[in-house]
Scaffold this active site. Structure first.
Site, PDB file in Angstrom:
ATOM      1  CG  ASP A  21      -2.161   0.609   1.012  1.00 17.36           C
ATOM      2  OD1 ASP A  21      -2.356   1.378  -0.154  1.00 17.36           O
ATOM      3  OD2 ASP A  21      -2.740   1.155   1.502  1.00 17.36           O
ATOM      4  N   GLY A  22       0.497   2.587  -0.465  1.00 13.70           N
ATOM      5  CA  GLY A  22       0.992   3.939  -0.463  1.00 13.70           C
ATOM      6  C   GLY A  22       2.140   3.726  -1.730  1.00 13.70           C
ATOM      7  N   GLY A  24      -0.040   5.540  -4.628  1.00  9.17           N
ATOM      8  CA  GLY A  24      -0.746   6.795  -4.778  1.00  9.17           C
ATOM      9  C   GLY A  24      -0.209   7.618  -4.336  1.00  9.17           C
ATOM     10  NE  ARG A  25      -1.206   5.452   1.163  1.00 13.42           N
ATOM     11  CZ  ARG A  25      -2.165   5.083   2.881  1.00 13.42           C
ATOM     12  NH1 ARG A  25      -1.572   5.803   3.417  1.00 13.42           N
ATOM     13  NH2 ARG A  25      -1.604   3.795   2.351  1.00 13.42           N
ATOM     14  CG  HIS A  38       0.367   1.917  -9.386  1.00 13.77           C
ATOM     15  ND1 HIS A  38       0.166   1.809  -8.597  1.00 13.77           N
ATOM     16  CD2 HIS A  38      -0.396   3.075 -10.188  1.00 13.77           C
ATOM     17  CE1 HIS A  38      -1.384   1.899  -8.046  1.00 13.77           C
ATOM     18  NE2 HIS A  38      -1.538   2.700  -9.095  1.00 13.77           N
ATOM     19  CG  LEU A 132       9.786 -16.735  -3.379  1.00 11.29           C
ATOM     20  CD1 LEU A 132       9.252 -17.021  -1.809  1.00 11.29           C
ATOM     21  CD2 LEU A 132      10.926 -15.723  -3.710  1.00 11.29           C
TER      22      LEU A 132
END
Length: 248
Positions: A21-22, A24-25, A38, A132
């Site tokens: 998250d974050g 855009g901010r 992004h 992984l």
């Protein structure tokens, strides 16, 4: 409650899930278009995937695009979907070199067919890798996932393939999109919000949760390892007492 441990010898979490998250901010703080956030977030994905592999994590699930994200402005949705596909295609050779296998979970019926087909090819190209497992949650919603699992179980019961009395939590887990993976041990959320945003609701029942205010584009390998070490310092009781854990 925490316990005293030697974090160097404690095993890494087998499965780490991250709410990225974050973006855009991060862009807004810099006077940039949200798409710039992004783009920078993709670079963080590369760094954290490498860090997870080095740390001994076996599964890394990244919340890349939720079903709710389809409600964002069409321009942003189109740009983000295009970016995800281009980034994965660009990174596929490195994934192969690092023995990372790509997989995806989500409601793919809602994805543009070309984007889905191109991502399927990337999964096929990494299918032989044994290190992984990088799982992208795309067009994903936990409520959608659980609803679909219940529908499949109900259909099996209606056909007489399963006795309703025999349905267990394992039955539900086995019908989720994550059936081939262990449940997450650690859930990381960047950006500071204190919620799980419809992400792996069934699977994170006993996951340790780590929230940082740092926006995803600024999340570094050192920050990731800080979250891993925090996880290692916690006492995971799974409903037992500390004394029971000590005596096991």
């Amino acid at each position: 409650m925490t316990k005293t441990t030697n974090q160097q010898t404690e095993p890494a979490p087998a499965h780490v899930a991250i709410i990225m998250d974050g973006n855009g901010r991060w862009a807004k703080q810099r006077g940039l278009n949200r798409s710039a956030g992004h783009v920078e977030g993709v670079n963080t994905v590369r760094r954290i995937t490498e860090a997870a592999s080095k740390a001994g994590v076996k599964y890394l699930t990244l919340y890349a695009f939720s079903t709710e994200n389809w409600n964002r402005p069409a321009e942003e949705v189109d740009a983000l979907m295009h970016l995800i596909v281009l980034a994965i295609e660009r990174e596929t050779p490195d994934l192969i070199r690092n023995n990372v296998r790509l997989t995806m979970i989500g409601d793919f019926e809602r994805m543009p067919r070309e984007a889905y087909d191109r991502l399927k090819q990337c999964m096929a190209d990494t299918g032989h890798c044994t290190g992984l497992v990088l799982c992208l949650a795309l067009s994903y919603s936990s409520r959608w996932e659980i609803t679909e699992a219940c529908r499949r179980i109900a259909e099996a019961a209606a056909r007489g393939d399963i006795d309703p009395e025999a349905i267990t939590p394992e039955t539900i887990s086995g019908n989720l999109t994550t059936a081939a993976m262990p449940d997450p041990d650690l859930l990381i959320r960047t950006g500071g919000d204190m919620r799980v945003s419809n992400f792996l609701l069934w699977q994170i029942a006993y996951a340790e949760i780590y929230v940082t205010p740092v926006f995803w584009p600024d999340f570094t390998e050192e920050m990731f390892m800080k979250a891993i070490n925090e996880y290692k310092s916690r006492e995971r009781r799974f409903g037992l007492t500390s004394e029971q854990i000590t005596n096991q």
